[in-house]
Enzyme design. Sequence first.
Site, mmCIF file in Angstrom:
data_model
loop_
_atom_site.group_PDB
_atom_site.id
_atom_site.type_symbol
_atom_site.label_atom_id
_atom_site.label_comp_id
_atom_site.label_asym_id
_atom_site.label_seq_id
_atom_site.Cartn_x
_atom_site.Cartn_y
_atom_site.Cartn_z
ATOM 1 C CB SER A 1 45.295 31.932 34.171
ATOM 2 O OG SER A 1 44.415 31.371 33.218
ATOM 3 C CE1 TYR B 1 46.647 36.271 30.873
ATOM 4 C CE2 TYR B 1 45.854 34.045 30.443
ATOM 5 C CZ TYR B 1 45.811 35.207 31.183
ATOM 6 O OH TYR B 1 44.926 35.320 32.242
HETATM 7 P P1 NDP Z 1 40.587 43.142 33.655
HETATM 8 O O1 NDP Z 1 41.319 43.418 32.380
HETATM 9 O O2 NDP Z 1 39.117 43.201 33.656
HETATM 10 O O3 NDP Z 1 41.192 44.065 34.816
HETATM 11 C C1 NDP Z 1 42.590 44.101 34.974
HETATM 12 C C2 NDP Z 1 42.949 44.900 36.195
HETATM 13 O O4 NDP Z 1 44.370 44.867 36.319
HETATM 14 C C3 NDP Z 1 42.518 46.337 36.090
HETATM 15 O O5 NDP Z 1 42.169 46.831 37.348
HETATM 16 C C4 NDP Z 1 43.793 47.009 35.576
HETATM 17 O O6 NDP Z 1 43.904 48.365 35.980
HETATM 18 C C5 NDP Z 1 44.857 46.207 36.297
HETATM 19 N N1 NDP Z 1 46.114 46.298 35.578
HETATM 20 C C6 NDP Z 1 46.409 45.799 34.358
HETATM 21 N N2 NDP Z 1 47.655 46.136 34.008
HETATM 22 C C7 NDP Z 1 48.143 46.868 35.051
HETATM 23 C C8 NDP Z 1 49.383 47.507 35.299
HETATM 24 N N3 NDP Z 1 50.374 47.480 34.408
HETATM 25 N N4 NDP Z 1 49.544 48.153 36.463
HETATM 26 C C9 NDP Z 1 48.551 48.198 37.384
HETATM 27 N N5 NDP Z 1 47.352 47.630 37.198
HETATM 28 C C10 NDP Z 1 47.161 46.969 36.046
HETATM 29 O O7 NDP Z 1 41.072 41.682 34.094
HETATM 30 P P2 NDP Z 1 40.400 40.582 35.053
HETATM 31 O O8 NDP Z 1 39.766 41.205 36.222
HETATM 32 O O9 NDP Z 1 39.627 39.656 34.203
HETATM 33 O O10 NDP Z 1 41.720 39.780 35.463
HETATM 34 C C11 NDP Z 1 42.326 39.887 36.727
HETATM 35 C C12 NDP Z 1 43.371 38.787 36.842
HETATM 36 O O11 NDP Z 1 42.735 37.524 36.674
HETATM 37 C C13 NDP Z 1 44.458 38.864 35.767
HETATM 38 O O12 NDP Z 1 45.695 38.513 36.325
HETATM 39 C C14 NDP Z 1 44.014 37.827 34.757
HETATM 40 O O13 NDP Z 1 45.093 37.328 34.001
HETATM 41 C C15 NDP Z 1 43.392 36.786 35.659
HETATM 42 N N6 NDP Z 1 42.449 35.892 35.006
HETATM 43 C C16 NDP Z 1 41.257 36.363 34.497
HETATM 44 C C17 NDP Z 1 40.375 35.500 33.881
HETATM 45 C C18 NDP Z 1 39.080 35.933 33.309
HETATM 46 O O14 NDP Z 1 38.402 35.110 32.664
HETATM 47 N N7 NDP Z 1 38.638 37.175 33.508
HETATM 48 C C19 NDP Z 1 40.686 34.059 33.774
HETATM 49 C C20 NDP Z 1 41.934 33.683 34.356
HETATM 50 C C21 NDP Z 1 42.772 34.570 34.943
HETATM 51 P P3 NDP Z 1 43.901 49.588 34.914
HETATM 52 O O15 NDP Z 1 42.695 49.426 34.049
HETATM 53 O O16 NDP Z 1 43.872 50.779 35.800
HETATM 54 O O17 NDP Z 1 45.171 49.461 34.160
#
Ligand code: NDP
Length: 236
Positions: free
Chosen positions: A131, A145
């Site tokens: 991030s 975070y």
């Molecule tokens: P979402 O919350 O929209 O999606 C998260 C994804 O990660 C889902 O597919 C979820 O699957 C999966 N996930 C979460 N926890 C687990 C777990 N314990 N085991 C397996 N899968 C898991 O997040 P984003 O797409 O927004 O974020 C993706 C990445 O980008 C993250 O690392 C986030 O920190 C980073 N990020 C996002 C930003 C943003 O503005 N969106 C900004 C900066 C960084 P399921 O639902 O099946 O658990």
Amino acid sequence: MEFSDHKVFVVGGSRGIGAAIVRRFSAAGATVVFTYAASADAATRLATETGAQALRADAGAREELIAAIRDAGPIDIFVYNAGLLVFGDPLTLAADDVERMIDVNIGGAYFGSIEASRLMPDGGRIIVIGSDTADNMPFTGLSAYVMTKAAVQGMARGLSRDMGPRNITVNVVQPGPTDTDMNPAEGPRAASMLGPMSIKRYGTPDEVASLTLYLAGPQARGITGAMHTIDGGFAA
Ligand code: NDP
């Protein structure tokens, strides 16, 4: 196609940025395996749409994640996208929530990358979704975070040294505000997110996926131990 004959393993691919990465690698001819934890319906739909294989494995549960990676066999490109964000005043934020962020955002990234590297051929790729808040943190309530996202920067620098002799590159993609369930462009925090941005527009998951594919491609074989920010200037 660019990624034919490549196996890609995406941790946390059911929704948001991870799903965009699954879509783009699948469209580029890769054999894609992705994990999910809670969103079984979304994972099944994405697998049907793309032909990728969906596996249920909690990224914050070390042995479960390691078993899923081991079962996949040799992986050419490992993408660790799973991330958890729990806002809160550090004085009252539940310790369990902090530990869960540490397990999912740091522990899974570390143990997953190590396991994937065991059978990875020379020249493989490890890409962690971090991030931009690791570089610029203008808000309250995000200390835990951001701690986790800063940790993967150090991990990538260190692993680039450990894996350099095998020509395996290790990089972090650092999105800024990106329109997903975690941070919706129409959500209550959107206005404050746009404030620090030079280009005041939420990014799309597909834009983050494009950078990820670039880092996985042949032109990026000399890029390692580096952070790649895609955030409309949020951290500028
Ligand atoms: P979402 O919350 O929209 O999606 C998260 C994804 O990660 C889902 O597919 C979820 O699957 C999966 N996930 C979460 N926890 C687990 C777990 N314990 N085991 C397996 N899968 C898991 O997040 P984003 O797409 O927004 O974020 C993706 C990445 O980008 C993250 O690392 C986030 O920190 C980073 N990020 C996002 C930003 C943003 O503005 N969106 C900004 C900066 C960084 P399921 O639902 O099946 O658990």
